[in-house]
Design an enzyme around this catalytic site. Sequence first.
Site, PDB file in Angstrom:
ATOM      1  NE  ARG A 139     106.125 -25.185  58.679  1.00 61.14           N
ATOM      2  CZ  ARG A 139     105.009 -25.855  58.433  1.00 61.14           C
ATOM      3  NH1 ARG A 139     104.257 -25.512  57.398  1.00 61.14           N
ATOM      4  NH2 ARG A 139     104.654 -26.873  59.197  1.00 61.14           N
ATOM      5  CG  HIS A 167     105.989 -37.648  61.728  1.00 62.67           C
ATOM      6  ND1 HIS A 167     106.049 -37.498  60.359  1.00 62.67           N
ATOM      7  CD2 HIS A 167     105.821 -36.407  62.240  1.00 62.67           C
ATOM      8  CE1 HIS A 167     105.889 -36.215  60.042  1.00 62.67           C
ATOM      9  NE2 HIS A 167     105.751 -35.535  61.165  1.00 62.67           N
ATOM     10  CG  ASP A 222     103.725 -34.102  65.291  1.00 65.92           C
ATOM     11  OD1 ASP A 222     103.958 -32.887  65.145  1.00 65.92           O
ATOM     12  OD2 ASP A 222     103.424 -34.854  64.347  1.00 65.92           O
ATOM     13  NE  ARG A 244     105.523 -33.306  55.572  1.00 66.16           N
ATOM     14  CZ  ARG A 244     105.032 -33.419  56.792  1.00 66.16           C
ATOM     15  NH1 ARG A 244     103.751 -33.753  56.977  1.00 66.16           N
ATOM     16  NH2 ARG A 244     105.795 -33.194  57.851  1.00 66.16           N
ATOM     17  CG  ASP A 277     108.327 -28.699  60.724  1.00 64.92           C
ATOM     18  OD1 ASP A 277     109.076 -29.613  61.097  1.00 64.92           O
ATOM     19  OD2 ASP A 277     107.272 -28.406  61.323  1.00 64.92           O
ATOM     20  CG  HIS A 279      98.368 -31.574  61.201  1.00 61.22           C
ATOM     21  ND1 HIS A 279      99.041 -32.506  60.444  1.00 61.22           N
ATOM     22  CD2 HIS A 279      99.294 -30.667  61.600  1.00 61.22           C
ATOM     23  CE1 HIS A 279     100.317 -32.180  60.387  1.00 61.22           C
ATOM     24  NE2 HIS A 279     100.507 -31.073  61.080  1.00 61.22           N
TER      25      HIS A 279
END
Length: 345
Positions: free
Chosen positions: A75, A172, A254, A141, A67, A184
């Site tokens: 990252r 998504h 995901d 984002r 990502d 998450h």
Amino acid sequence: MKNTLMGPIILDLTGFELSHEEREMLKHPQVGGIIFFSRNYESPQQLKDLILQIHECSAQRLLLTVDQEGGRVQRFLSGFTPLPPLSKIGALYTENPKQAMVLAEVHGWLMASELLTLGIDLSFSPILDLDNHLNQVIGTRSFHNNPTTVTKLARATIQGISKAGMCTVGKHFPGHGSVTSDTHTDFAVDPRSYKMIESSDLIPFSKLSLTLDAMMASHIIYSQIDSLPCGFSSVWLQTILRKTLNFSGAIFTDDLSMHAVQAMWGIVERVKLALHAGCHGLLICNNRKDAITALEYLESTQSDALYSDWHLQKLFSRRTLATATLRRTAAWRDAVRLLSELNDK
């Protein structure tokens, strides 16, 4: 000669080097790829060494993913250009649409080009969710809260990523921006009707379905449409995504170890449901026990139907670049300058 078959499981790694356990896991034929996190990255040379270890251990070519969206979800930092969050491009669009479109394409091109120099095949980008000021995990984002604006900027980003030689993943599906929960950590339900979703969150996915190479499904339950989270729902992935939107690319889940789905079923049931719904790449991160159990289950089935090789094989990068060669180009220098200026605003 590498095996051409690929399994559906996309694994994470614990550190800068492969552990003994990971070396053994990568030999498993049901492993199709790796997703890298910040914990796996120290420097460009270290990542190159880690990727070499991966290639040496695996009998098949693995899809190497990350990502690298920009902003707070980037990252790899040291040795890479800091990418602005997509929201800054969206804010610019309000003032100067033409410049924002240029920067969206530059953003995608630079992100993909720099990853390709280290051998990364795929960034899970672009994000197509709307920022409806409800979900903090989306927030900056997202490009914007207007679906038409998101569609235009995402299309330009896709052009940039593709021009660099990398495939694209919209996420998504069918939209994560209209719930308050973070999948998450929490169970998430969107109670809106399909008509309401179709007229807002779904628009970027619908408009770009013939342009994207892959989709990542959300873990949200859209309760008016199906009782299953999207990534496990044949209604969403087959009836809507495949038939209504005519999408023919690969489908990723995901992370199957997220709390939104972890409490609902054991990992074997999650894998079964995702495969049955039509997913090709199954991410299992931050839970080594789940990953091992999933691989053991897939091995025990001994079914060729569980291989999703051709969908995932289409996502390998289409070109390789040398870092020194890239940095000698005027395109790279201009891209760094433009995005640095946007970052400073």
